[in-house]
Design a protein around this motif. Structure first.
Motif, PDB file in Angstrom:
ATOM      1  N   THR A  86      44.095  32.974  37.651  1.00  0.00           N
ATOM      2  CA  THR A  86      43.610  31.628  38.264  1.00  0.00           C
ATOM      3  C   THR A  86      43.767  30.378  37.707  1.00  0.00           C
ATOM      4  OG1 THR A  86      41.570  33.161  38.828  1.00  0.00           O
ATOM      5  CG2 THR A  86      41.288  30.690  39.107  1.00  0.00           C
ATOM      6  N   SER A  89      41.611  40.244  33.338  1.00  0.00           N
ATOM      7  CA  SER A  89      41.506  41.071  34.404  1.00  0.00           C
ATOM      8  C   SER A  89      42.841  41.151  35.237  1.00  0.00           C
ATOM      9  CB  SER A  89      40.466  40.693  35.398  1.00  0.00           C
ATOM     10  OG  SER A  89      39.135  40.635  34.958  1.00  0.00           O
ATOM     11  N   THR A  90      43.660  40.017  35.006  1.00  0.00           N
ATOM     12  CA  THR A  90      44.820  39.933  35.852  1.00  0.00           C
ATOM     13  C   THR A  90      45.756  41.060  35.598  1.00  0.00           C
ATOM     14  OG1 THR A  90      44.682  37.450  35.934  1.00  0.00           O
ATOM     15  CG2 THR A  90      46.945  38.464  35.999  1.00  0.00           C
ATOM     16  N   MET A 108      47.648  43.399  45.455  1.00  0.00           N
ATOM     17  CA  MET A 108      47.667  43.403  46.711  1.00  0.00           C
ATOM     18  C   MET A 108      47.323  42.139  47.368  1.00  0.00           C
ATOM     19  SD  MET A 108      46.266  47.326  47.142  1.00  0.00           S
ATOM     20  CE  MET A 108      45.717  47.195  48.770  1.00  0.00           C
ATOM     21  N   ILE A 134      42.991  37.063  44.122  1.00  0.00           N
ATOM     22  CA  ILE A 134      44.480  36.507  43.867  1.00  0.00           C
ATOM     23  C   ILE A 134      44.646  35.524  44.918  1.00  0.00           C
ATOM     24  CG2 ILE A 134      46.876  36.757  43.431  1.00  0.00           C
ATOM     25  CD1 ILE A 134      46.496  39.004  41.929  1.00  0.00           C
ATOM     26  N   SER A 143      45.062  44.150  37.698  1.00  0.00           N
ATOM     27  CA  SER A 143      44.972  44.024  39.030  1.00  0.00           C
ATOM     28  C   SER A 143      45.917  44.943  39.758  1.00  0.00           C
ATOM     29  CB  SER A 143      45.210  42.306  39.345  1.00  0.00           C
ATOM     30  OG  SER A 143      45.115  42.372  40.852  1.00  0.00           O
ATOM     31  N   THR A 144      45.832  45.560  40.826  1.00  0.00           N
ATOM     32  CA  THR A 144      46.947  46.017  41.628  1.00  0.00           C
ATOM     33  C   THR A 144      47.641  45.151  42.482  1.00  0.00           C
ATOM     34  OG1 THR A 144      45.102  46.606  43.299  1.00  0.00           O
ATOM     35  CG2 THR A 144      45.612  48.389  41.450  1.00  0.00           C
ATOM     36  N   ASP A 186      43.050  29.622  26.017  1.00  0.00           N
ATOM     37  CA  ASP A 186      42.629  31.051  26.063  1.00  0.00           C
ATOM     38  C   ASP A 186      42.592  31.623  24.863  1.00  0.00           C
ATOM     39  OD1 ASP A 186      42.343  33.842  27.017  1.00  0.00           O
ATOM     40  OD2 ASP A 186      43.064  33.267  29.144  1.00  0.00           O
ATOM     41  N   VAL A 227      36.915  29.141  23.484  1.00  0.00           N
ATOM     42  CA  VAL A 227      35.955  28.022  23.800  1.00  0.00           C
ATOM     43  C   VAL A 227      34.657  28.575  23.555  1.00  0.00           C
ATOM     44  CG1 VAL A 227      34.737  26.361  25.415  1.00  0.00           C
ATOM     45  CG2 VAL A 227      37.588  27.048  25.481  1.00  0.00           C
TER      46      VAL A 227
HETATM   47  C1  LIG Z   1      41.229  47.085  38.921  1.00  0.00           C
HETATM   48  C2  LIG Z   1      41.290  45.742  39.548  1.00  0.00           C
HETATM   49  C3  LIG Z   1      42.098  45.651  40.748  1.00  0.00           C
HETATM   50  C4  LIG Z   1      42.227  44.675  41.662  1.00  0.00           C
HETATM   51  N1  LIG Z   1      43.223  44.520  42.532  1.00  0.00           N
HETATM   52  C5  LIG Z   1      43.535  43.448  43.051  1.00  0.00           C
HETATM   53  C6  LIG Z   1      44.216  43.340  44.240  1.00  0.00           C
HETATM   54  O1  LIG Z   1      44.791  44.310  44.863  1.00  0.00           O
HETATM   55  N2  LIG Z   1      44.409  41.993  45.071  1.00  0.00           N
HETATM   56  C7  LIG Z   1      43.710  41.176  44.466  1.00  0.00           C
HETATM   57  O2  LIG Z   1      43.847  39.907  45.115  1.00  0.00           O
HETATM   58  N3  LIG Z   1      42.752  40.961  43.573  1.00  0.00           N
HETATM   59  C8  LIG Z   1      42.828  42.159  42.869  1.00  0.00           C
HETATM   60  N4  LIG Z   1      41.718  42.100  41.831  1.00  0.00           N
HETATM   61  C9  LIG Z   1      41.119  41.043  41.572  1.00  0.00           C
HETATM   62  C10 LIG Z   1      42.038  39.869  40.565  1.00  0.00           C
HETATM   63  O3  LIG Z   1      42.901  40.824  39.823  1.00  0.00           O
HETATM   64  C11 LIG Z   1      41.122  39.065  39.915  1.00  0.00           C
HETATM   65  O4  LIG Z   1      40.406  38.177  40.911  1.00  0.00           O
HETATM   66  C12 LIG Z   1      41.881  38.205  38.955  1.00  0.00           C
HETATM   67  O5  LIG Z   1      42.836  38.807  38.210  1.00  0.00           O
HETATM   68  C13 LIG Z   1      41.290  37.280  38.184  1.00  0.00           C
HETATM   69  O6  LIG Z   1      42.027  36.433  37.469  1.00  0.00           O
HETATM   70  P1  LIG Z   1      41.359  35.464  36.479  1.00  0.00           P
HETATM   71  O7  LIG Z   1      42.391  34.611  35.983  1.00  0.00           O
HETATM   72  O8  LIG Z   1      40.188  34.514  37.284  1.00  0.00           O
HETATM   73  O9  LIG Z   1      40.442  36.171  35.336  1.00  0.00           O
HETATM   74  P2  LIG Z   1      41.153  36.987  34.068  1.00  0.00           P
HETATM   75  O10 LIG Z   1      42.794  37.419  34.433  1.00  0.00           O
HETATM   76  O11 LIG Z   1      40.174  37.830  33.787  1.00  0.00           O
HETATM   77  O12 LIG Z   1      41.440  35.666  33.292  1.00  0.00           O
HETATM   78  C14 LIG Z   1      40.339  34.899  32.643  1.00  0.00           C
HETATM   79  C15 LIG Z   1      40.853  34.577  31.281  1.00  0.00           C
HETATM   80  O13 LIG Z   1      39.779  33.904  30.831  1.00  0.00           O
HETATM   81  C16 LIG Z   1      39.782  33.935  29.319  1.00  0.00           C
HETATM   82  N5  LIG Z   1      38.548  33.512  28.579  1.00  0.00           N
HETATM   83  C17 LIG Z   1      37.410  34.119  29.307  1.00  0.00           C
HETATM   84  N6  LIG Z   1      36.491  33.254  28.365  1.00  0.00           N
HETATM   85  C18 LIG Z   1      37.177  32.593  27.358  1.00  0.00           C
HETATM   86  C19 LIG Z   1      36.610  31.738  26.401  1.00  0.00           C
HETATM   87  N7  LIG Z   1      35.207  31.523  26.313  1.00  0.00           N
HETATM   88  N8  LIG Z   1      37.634  31.029  25.613  1.00  0.00           N
HETATM   89  C20 LIG Z   1      38.838  31.222  25.843  1.00  0.00           C
HETATM   90  N9  LIG Z   1      39.288  31.978  26.836  1.00  0.00           N
HETATM   91  C21 LIG Z   1      38.432  32.572  27.635  1.00  0.00           C
HETATM   92  C22 LIG Z   1      40.099  35.293  28.993  1.00  0.00           C
HETATM   93  O14 LIG Z   1      40.577  35.563  27.901  1.00  0.00           O
HETATM   94  C23 LIG Z   1      41.147  35.578  30.382  1.00  0.00           C
HETATM   95  O15 LIG Z   1      42.367  35.607  29.695  1.00  0.00           O
HETATM   96  C24 LIG Z   1      41.641  43.450  41.051  1.00  0.00           C
HETATM   97  C25 LIG Z   1      40.778  43.493  39.933  1.00  0.00           C
HETATM   98  C26 LIG Z   1      40.834  44.397  39.162  1.00  0.00           C
HETATM   99  C27 LIG Z   1      39.842  44.506  38.196  1.00  0.00           C
END
Ligand SMILES: Cc1cc2nc3c(=O)[nH]c(=O)nc-3n(C[C@H](O)[C@H](O)[C@H](O)COP(=O)(O)OP(=O)(O)OC[C@H]3O[C@@H](n4cnc5c(N)ncnc54)[C@H](O)[C@@H]3O)c2cc1C
Length: 415
Positions: free
Chosen positions: A52, A79-80, A86, A383, A83-84, A71, A219
């Protein structure tokens, strides 16, 4: 300043969003990150360097804005990495369910936007030339549980009514074309798959080349006033910005009070590479609507990746203890669906997963926090929502507002 740290053991536990290892880690490359040695000012500070934050950083840096991404972990390691990936336009709530919640006009509008966003996302990844094992795929939404052919036909009828593509397959056609025995399926074009870590890092690398800065720190405090917002870092420095974007994944700072979302855990496995003949036709993305659901895809090197068995636990130890049983259950369900592959497991992992009551993301201004915007692309197609979030936020920061942005507002009322 709003303290966001909370250094208790429970908080440490909560941060461990993933257990085990996904297949994506093998492909990752590191990016230059530095601790901050002096306070910074910028146009936009983004908290979180997952998919994101990466989409947002690329979009905003391309608009010529000065961007700082913070970060506490290596980028993409939240969570990224679990992720699978799709990349689908069919959201967690079927069009039938979303219509029951919001009426057909609004539900159709949301579905069409998701469809268009997935198409845009595919073009965008290809135009940027990010090497992330991207491939276009059909999706196969399988009946199961309470979803029989009647329910699938109803969903298909609604989709056709609002000009969304796809075919309804009855049981016989499904067996003939896909060798899968379920009451029926919807086969739809327009989805894709990728390696989420490579995609995320690729986007961030492009943002950095456009002048964005990646800071390694946590943060621990947030502040906002009428003309700026700022974040306090554990290392003692401050980043002051015109706008702050929260892309912290399934962990929200406690000044976000929305009760629309809930967290659970999901379990996944990746098999060893298969012979090409052991993979299903078209290598479609599979989503079985049983309870609990099952989702599956293949990878560039011929693995089968399967996930599901979601359970409402955020406790890391419990998640890890449950792993053998959950993986055994997922394997057994997948073998039942597709008995033609070897289920020798190469990777097994589990992670936290967040969803909202209506299956829609949380994107937009944070109520009560001026200049603070949220980008939470929750759900099974998180995603695609992350990508949509980056476009919405870029528009908002540029001063553009559209009525449909409110469909994803943090303070919306879910029926
Ligand atoms: C098992 C699984 C399967 C999935 N499969 C799919 C799929 O097939 N297709 C799909 O579209 N989506 C899927 N998803 C959902 C998708 O993967 C997530 O919505 C997406 O990865 C979230 O990304 P993000 O960047 O929002 O969060 P994250 O990847 O979790 O990134 C958030 C970041 O913020 C950082 N952070 C948090 N708090 C702080 C702080 N206070 N200070 C500094 N850094 C901080 C963390 O360290 C982290 O790196 C899946 C999720 C899971 C768990």
């Amino acid at each position: 300043m709003h303290d966001a740290a909370g250094h208790s053991e429970a908080a440490e536990d909560q941060r461990q969003l993933r257990s085990g290892s996904s297949p994506w880690r093998m492909l990752q490359h590191s990016l230059p990150r530095t601790p901050l040695l002096a306070d910074l000012r910028c146009d936009v500070a983004i908290v979180g360097a997952g998919i994101t934050g990466s989409f947002a950083a690329e979009a905003l840096a391309r608009q010529g804005l000065s961007v700082v991404v913070v970060d506490r972990l290596m980028p993409g390691r939240g969570s990224t990495a679990a992720s699978t990936a799709m990349l689908q336009w069919e959201i967690d709530r079927s069009l039938t369910e979303l219509t029951e919640l919001y009426g057909l006009d609004k539900a159709a509008d949301i579905y069409r936007r998701s469809y268009a966003a997935t198409a845009d996302l595919c073009d965008y990844i290809q135009a940027l030339g990010i090497s992330c094992l991207f491939a276009k795929r059909s999706s196969l939404y399988l009946g199961g549980g309470d979803t029989g052919l009647t329910q699938l036909a109803r969903e298909h009828g609604l989709r056709r009514q609002v000009d969304l593509p796809g075919d309804l397959l009855d049981r016989g056609t499904l067996i003939e074309r896909f060798m899968m025995d379920r009451p029926g399926a919807l086969l739809s074009p327009g989805s894709a798959e990728a390696d989420p870590l490579c995609l995320s890092l690729g986007l961030l690398r492009i943002a950095l080349a456009q002048g964005a800065v990646l800071v390694e720190d946590e943060v621990v405090a947030y502040d906002w006033s009428s003309d700026s917002a700022s974040i306090g870092l554990a290392g003692g420095r401050t980043v002051e910005a015109r706008h702050l974007v929260l892309a912290t994944g399934y962990e929200m700072p406690d000044f976000i009070t929305t009760d629309l979302h809930r967290r659970s855990s999901s379990w996944c496995l990746a098999t060893v590479p298969q012979q090409p003949s052991a993979l299903w036709p078209e290598r479609a993305l599979i989503w079985e609507s049983s309870h609990p659901y099952l989702y599956a895809r293949t990878t560039d090197d011929g693995r089968i990746v399967v996930g599901g068995e979601d359970q409402a636990t955020e406790n890391v130890k419990e998640r890890e203890q449950l792993m053998p049983d959950k993986i055994a259950e997922i394997t057994s369900k997948m073998r039942n669906l597709w008995p033609y592959a070897s289920y020798e497991i190469a990777h097994a992992w589990s992670a936290e997963f967040g969803e909202t009551d209506d299956g829609l993301p949380l994107v937009g201004p944070v109520p009560g926090a001026a200049r603070v915007l949220a980008a939470y692309g929750y759900g099974g197609n998180g995603i695609t929502f992350s990508y949509m979030a980056s476009r919405i936020l870029a528009a908002r920061i540029a001063g553009t507002r559209r009525p449909w942005f409110d469909d994803f507002a943090l303070d919306r009322t879910a029926p």
